[in-house]
Each structure stands twice: as C-alpha cells, then as structure tokens.
Design a protein around this motif. Structure first.
Motif, PDB file in Angstrom:
ATOM      1  N   ASP A  90       2.649  -8.589 -55.216  1.00  0.00           N
ATOM      2  CA  ASP A  90       2.571  -7.396 -56.049  1.00  0.00           C
ATOM      3  C   ASP A  90       3.276  -6.228 -55.365  1.00  0.00           C
ATOM      4  N   PHE A  91       4.260  -5.649 -56.045  1.00  0.00           N
ATOM      5  CA  PHE A  91       5.008  -4.546 -55.464  1.00  0.00           C
ATOM      6  C   PHE A  91       4.133  -3.346 -55.134  1.00  0.00           C
ATOM      7  N   GLU A  92       3.207  -2.995 -56.014  1.00  0.00           N
ATOM      8  CA  GLU A  92       2.373  -1.812 -55.775  1.00  0.00           C
ATOM      9  C   GLU A  92       1.547  -1.965 -54.496  1.00  0.00           C
ATOM     10  N   VAL A  93       1.027  -3.152 -54.263  1.00  0.00           N
ATOM     11  CA  VAL A  93       0.261  -3.415 -53.038  1.00  0.00           C
ATOM     12  C   VAL A  93       1.178  -3.270 -51.823  1.00  0.00           C
ATOM     13  N   PHE A  94       2.364  -3.842 -51.912  1.00  0.00           N
ATOM     14  CA  PHE A  94       3.334  -3.757 -50.820  1.00  0.00           C
ATOM     15  C   PHE A  94       3.735  -2.302 -50.578  1.00  0.00           C
ATOM     16  N   ASN A  95       3.995  -1.579 -51.649  1.00  0.00           N
ATOM     17  CA  ASN A  95       4.390  -0.185 -51.531  1.00  0.00           C
ATOM     18  C   ASN A  95       3.276   0.646 -50.883  1.00  0.00           C
ATOM     19  N   ASP A  96       2.029   0.411 -51.286  1.00  0.00           N
ATOM     20  CA  ASP A  96       0.895   1.105 -50.661  1.00  0.00           C
ATOM     21  C   ASP A  96       0.753   0.730 -49.190  1.00  0.00           C
ATOM     22  N   PHE A  97       1.069  -0.508 -48.865  1.00  0.00           N
ATOM     23  CA  PHE A  97       1.001  -0.996 -47.483  1.00  0.00           C
ATOM     24  C   PHE A  97       1.945  -0.207 -46.568  1.00  0.00           C
ATOM     25  N   MET A  98       2.968   0.385 -47.135  1.00  0.00           N
ATOM     26  CA  MET A  98       3.916   1.154 -46.318  1.00  0.00           C
ATOM     27  C   MET A  98       3.242   2.329 -45.621  1.00  0.00           C
TER      28      MET A  98
ATOM     29  N   ALA B 209      12.328   0.646 -43.589  1.00  0.00           N
ATOM     30  CA  ALA B 209      12.646   0.647 -45.018  1.00  0.00           C
ATOM     31  C   ALA B 209      11.990  -0.581 -45.635  1.00  0.00           C
ATOM     32  N   ASN B 210      11.623  -0.466 -46.890  1.00  0.00           N
ATOM     33  CA  ASN B 210      10.979  -1.606 -47.540  1.00  0.00           C
ATOM     34  C   ASN B 210      11.807  -2.107 -48.709  1.00  0.00           C
ATOM     35  N   PHE B 211      11.795  -3.418 -48.864  1.00  0.00           N
ATOM     36  CA  PHE B 211      12.500  -4.100 -49.941  1.00  0.00           C
ATOM     37  C   PHE B 211      11.531  -5.091 -50.568  1.00  0.00           C
ATOM     38  N   HIS B 212      11.648  -5.249 -51.888  1.00  0.00           N
ATOM     39  CA  HIS B 212      10.742  -6.148 -52.603  1.00  0.00           C
ATOM     40  C   HIS B 212      11.458  -6.634 -53.863  1.00  0.00           C
ATOM     41  N   PRO B 213      11.204  -7.869 -54.279  1.00  0.00           N
ATOM     42  CA  PRO B 213      11.878  -8.376 -55.484  1.00  0.00           C
ATOM     43  C   PRO B 213      11.593  -7.570 -56.752  1.00  0.00           C
ATOM     44  N   GLN B 214      10.470  -6.872 -56.805  1.00  0.00           N
ATOM     45  CA  GLN B 214      10.131  -6.065 -57.981  1.00  0.00           C
ATOM     46  C   GLN B 214      10.141  -4.564 -57.674  1.00  0.00           C
ATOM     47  N   PHE B 215      10.900  -4.156 -56.661  1.00  0.00           N
ATOM     48  CA  PHE B 215      10.921  -2.757 -56.257  1.00  0.00           C
ATOM     49  C   PHE B 215      11.221  -1.858 -57.458  1.00  0.00           C
TER      50      PHE B 215
ATOM     51  N   THR C   2      18.834  -1.329 -55.429  1.00  0.00           N
ATOM     52  CA  THR C   2      19.160  -0.888 -54.075  1.00  0.00           C
ATOM     53  C   THR C   2      18.082  -1.289 -53.079  1.00  0.00           C
ATOM     54  N   ASN C   3      16.851  -1.465 -53.555  1.00  0.00           N
ATOM     55  CA  ASN C   3      15.749  -1.825 -52.671  1.00  0.00           C
ATOM     56  C   ASN C   3      15.105  -3.156 -53.067  1.00  0.00           C
ATOM     57  N   ARG C   4      15.867  -3.979 -53.738  1.00  0.00           N
ATOM     58  CA  ARG C   4      15.356  -5.307 -54.091  1.00  0.00           C
ATOM     59  C   ARG C   4      15.966  -6.350 -53.172  1.00  0.00           C
ATOM     60  N   ALA C   5      15.099  -7.193 -52.677  1.00  0.00           N
ATOM     61  CA  ALA C   5      15.491  -8.317 -51.827  1.00  0.00           C
ATOM     62  C   ALA C   5      14.814  -9.554 -52.389  1.00  0.00           C
ATOM     63  N   PRO C   6      15.232 -10.727 -51.974  1.00  0.00           N
ATOM     64  CA  PRO C   6      14.612 -11.941 -52.502  1.00  0.00           C
ATOM     65  C   PRO C   6      13.110 -12.035 -52.225  1.00  0.00           C
ATOM     66  N   TYR C   7      12.663 -11.436 -51.110  1.00  0.00           N
ATOM     67  CA  TYR C   7      11.258 -11.504 -50.693  1.00  0.00           C
ATOM     68  C   TYR C   7      10.845 -10.148 -50.141  1.00  0.00           C
ATOM     69  N   PRO C   8       9.552  -9.855 -50.136  1.00  0.00           N
ATOM     70  CA  PRO C   8       9.097  -8.615 -49.501  1.00  0.00           C
ATOM     71  C   PRO C   8       9.584  -8.556 -48.045  1.00  0.00           C
ATOM     72  N   THR C   9      10.210  -7.437 -47.709  1.00  0.00           N
ATOM     73  CA  THR C   9      10.879  -7.323 -46.413  1.00  0.00           C
ATOM     74  C   THR C   9      10.662  -5.934 -45.830  1.00  0.00           C
TER      75      THR C   9
END
Length: 186
Positions: free
Chosen positions: A86-94, A113-119, A133-140
């Motif tokens: 979940d992008f929102e969880v990852f984004n909050d994790f920042m 910097a953070n990258f996520h498939p659903q950024f 610009t901030n989408r990668a194949p996996y959370p990074t």
C-alpha cells in the motif's frame, strides 16, 4: 507471478531495467548514469518480514554508505518487493525513515528518496503521468549522499526545480502507455 514468488534475481533485474530504461534512459536523474556505469550503485533486496527487521537493514545500509568511499558506493537502493503493498502506508513510513536518518546524525549528509509502484503526488490527478517520476517496480528507499546530489544539481545549472519540471514534461509527453511500454520486459 505474484510478488511473494519473485526471486531476488527477478527483483534485481526489474530494478535494473527501471534504472536503465527510465531513470537513465529518460535522464530523470542527472547523475545516475555516471555512478551506474562505474558500479557505484548498491542495490539491496530486502526480505525482512516486519518493519523492525527492515529498519535494522536501513540502519546497516546507512552505516555502510557513510563508511564506504563514494568511489565504491555512491548511492544505495533498498528494495522490498512485498512489505509495502500500500502506497499510503509506505509514504507514512517515510516519517520513520526521516527519524532514522536523524538518529544516525546524517541530516545534511544523506537524504532518502522514496519510490513505489503506485506513487502519487498530493494534489495531482491520479492518472497524471507526473507520478511516474517516483514510480519504481517495487517499494524502494534511495539513500543518496547530499554532496553527490548537490554536484549533480550544479552540473544541471543549479536549479533542482528545473530538473523536476523537465522530468514531468518528459513523462507527460511519454504518457501512461509509453511508460508501460518502456518498462515492459525485453
């Protein structure tokens, strides 16, 4: 293939394809090419089963980055293919990541910097290609040396905002179908 079945080799291959075709191929990051061709980009696939273990890995990677000469490791990508669907969880994790950088007393030395498939950028339409610009194949998590970032921005005229604007224009021209085609497997 579901993310749980991905091998480390596949995650590395997908991440390298993204770096080569998008980040370098579209010149989204002005310093990526030079460090990538010199093998100064460390890519670590995490298999941590919970946040605490992932944070331990982040601690180790921060320590390794700052204690290794830039000529050996200039930047690190810490990739986790399954922990943050979940992008929102990852984004909050920042926020936690920022605290970790502060705990290591690395503010002004390392940025993440953070990258996520659903950024998604706040305030942009969900289908706007600027998100790529901030989408990668996996959370990074991308651990960057601040001095390297400053040199890269200076080499591009010293205006980071112009780089961002150029990237957004490039991706809007490319569009969603172009992005998908760009990252499709060979």
């Amino acid at each position: 293939m579901p993310a749980m079945e991905l091998t480390d080799e596949q995650v590395l291959a997908d991440t390298r394809r993204w770096i080569e075709k998008a980040v370098i191929g579209l010149n989204l990051c002005p310093f990526a090419r030079s460090v990538y061709v010199k093998n100064q980009v460390r890519i670590v696939v995490s298999r941590a089963r919970h946040l605490d273990a992932f944070l331990d890995e982040l601690d180790r990677e921060l320590d390794l980055l700052v204690n290794t000469p830039a000529e050996e490791i200039d930047t690190t990508l810490l990739v986790h293919p399954t922990l943050f669907p979940d992008f929102e969880v990852f984004n909050d994790f920042m926020n936690v990541v920022d605290d970790v950088v502060a705990e290591h007393e690395l503010e002004g030395v390392v940025q993440v910097a953070n990258f996520h498939p659903q950024f998604l950028f706040e305030g942009e339409a969900a289908d706007d290609p600027s998100h790529f610009t901030n989408r990668a194949p996996y959370p990074t998590l991308h651990l960057l040396r601040e001095d390297s970032v400053e040199r890269a921005v200076a080499s591009e005229g010293g205006d980071a905002e112009k780089i961002v604007e150029r990237n957004i224009a490039t991706l809007r021209t490319l569009g969603a179908e172009g992005w998908k085609a760009l990252l499709s497997k060979p």
